[in-house]
Design an enzyme around this catalytic site. Structure first.
Site, PDB file in Angstrom:
ATOM      1  NE  ARG A   1      -2.372   0.633   3.781  1.00 50.81           N
ATOM      2  CZ  ARG A   1      -1.779   1.346   4.748  1.00 50.81           C
ATOM      3  NH1 ARG A   1      -1.463   2.617   4.547  1.00 50.81           N
ATOM      4  NH2 ARG A   1      -1.496   0.790   5.905  1.00 50.81           N
TER       5      ARG A   1
ATOM      6  CG  HIS B   1      -6.276   1.647   6.306  1.00 52.63           C
ATOM      7  ND1 HIS B   1      -6.241   0.361   5.830  1.00 52.63           N
ATOM      8  CD2 HIS B   1      -7.483   1.783   6.909  1.00 52.63           C
ATOM      9  CE1 HIS B   1      -7.366  -0.255   6.130  1.00 52.63           C
ATOM     10  NE2 HIS B   1      -8.137   0.584   6.779  1.00 52.63           N
TER      11      HIS B   1
ATOM     12  CE1 TYR C   1       1.116   2.376   8.712  1.00 50.87           C
ATOM     13  CE2 TYR C   1      -0.167   4.051   9.854  1.00 50.87           C
ATOM     14  CZ  TYR C   1       0.017   3.224   8.759  1.00 50.87           C
ATOM     15  OH  TYR C   1      -0.866   3.260   7.714  1.00 50.87           O
TER      16      TYR C   1
END
Length: 396
Positions: free
Chosen positions: A290, A294, A303
């Site tokens: 990705r 998200h 993160y």
């Protein structure tokens, strides 16, 4: 302590002994793709032979490859335009697919007209391959409808927001295909259900595995492992590569390079063919990444590291097909320019449509609760409309 080190300790806090090296090796295999990764086009656009899966793309011509390239470019442009529309306040949220174009287009183009697809909320590329107009997706993310396409005509189920729930729906549908005798030969039907790596930790997915397995349902479980379940890496979801989970349920699992549209097409055709002939379900793990957040409410810089993102940019699914087409003189500059122009026009059309979308009437929420209305729904509608009319402008 690193995440890999955490997994090598027992509940009592002591070392896991001889298992430590094995577990760490398993985690590294999960994060790097592993030796069993099926790949037909390298990141540099070089063709790799594969005796098992080459036959499933033997009929793919230069024109077909140009079509796959076009699909991915247009799908990416839709995604980027919708992302921008959300940032400008035109959509409440958007779920990006950036980096996952090959996984979705390869699988989507493997489906036959009679097959059925069950998406989650990120399958904009599969929707494109099933003939769904990108404009039909916007109402979901604007909050004005639940999707306006005909799921029967397109054989593409409405988006599912609840994580993993579509797997149960797909398992039931595929069981129905088998009960109705629609499997068993070359003309058989199959179903494909899409979900992410994070969904594999949901009970609904495992229940779907169980039911599809024991009833030999013609169902392809297509897991897009994009390495991150929101903010949790895959290594926090599993000790083994996800495709190996299929063993516990008694059906085949396979890992494919999800950034390789040709390999994804081949593996998806094989899996669907296996299912339509009545051999039970198959799990595909499309190993991809990705490249964006998200959703547009997420900040991935909190993160994950930028060097990870940069490394995956070198594996871009579109660029490897472009490199292959150029290397083998299957496309000229005019082709690439025409695709880019088509993408610009598609984005402009999407933007114009989004800005002109009317607000739906408030009574619309009651219109499709059931296939046919009921006295209870009519009563609730009338009560709500009377209440709503009491506010300024409430008559609308």
């Amino acid at each position: 302590m690193s995440s890999a080190e955490q997994w090598t300790h027992t509940e009592r806090g002591g070392p896991a002994g001889g298992r430590a090296t094995e577990v760490i090796a398993g985690l590294r295999g999960t994060s790097e793709g592993g030796p069993e990764l099926v790949q037909l086009l390298t990141p540099e656009g070089e063709r790799v032979g594969n005796a098992e899966f080459d036959p499933y793309v033997a009929d793919v011509t230069a024109e077909d490859l140009r079509g796959l390239y076009r699909d991915m470019v247009l799908v990416r442009r839709v995604d980027r335009e919708a992302n921008a529309l959300q940032r400008q306040g035109q959509l409440g949220i958007w779920v990006p697919l950036l980096g996952q174009e090959a996984a979705q287009v390869g699988a989507g183009r493997a489906l036959r007209p009679a097959d059925m697809a069950f998406p989650s909320y990120r399958e904009h590329g599969v929707a494109w391959c099933r003939g769904v107009d990108p404009k039909d997706l916007l109402g979901i993310f604007r909050g004005t409808d639940h999707g306006t396409w005909d799921s029967v005509a397109t054989r593409f189920h409405p988006y599912t927001i609840v994580i993993g729930n579509q797997v149960l729906n797909a398992a039931g549908y595929a069981m129905g295909q088998r009960f109705d005798g629609r499997v068993g030969d070359d003309d058989g039907e199959a179903t494909m259900v899409f979900f992410g790596d994070g969904a594999t930790s949901q009970g609904d997915v495992h229940e779907g595995f169980v039911w599809a397995s024991v009833y030999d349902a013609p169902l392809v479980f297509f897991c897009q492992n994009n390495q991150w379940a929101i903010s949790e890496p895959t290594e926090r979801q599993t000790r083994l590569p996800l495709y190996q989970r299929a063993r516990g349920y008694g059906f085949p699992g396979i890992r494919v390079d999800g950034n390789d549209v040709l390999a994804t097409l081949a593996v998806s055709r094989w899996a669907l063919d296996t299912c339509r002939h009545g051999n039970g379900p198959v799990l595909i793990e499309a190993f991809t990444y990705r490249m964006d957040a998200h959703t547009t409410t997420d900040d991935p810089t909190r993160y994950r590291l930028s060097d990870e993102l940069e490394a995956w940019k070198l594996k871009d699914p579109i660029e490897r097909v472009r490199a292959y087409l150029i290397r083998h003189e299957h496309a000229e500059h005019e082709f690439f320019d025409s695709v880019q122009a088509e993408a610009d026009a598609l984005a402009a059309d999407l933007r114009e449509f989004c800005f002109a979308m009317p607000e739906p009437p408030v009574a619309q929420m009651f219109d499709h609760v059931y296939a046919e209305t009921s006295p209870q729904v009519r009563e609730q509608r009338d009560e709500f409309l009377a209440y709503h009319a009491g506010f300024a402008g409430g008559e609308h």
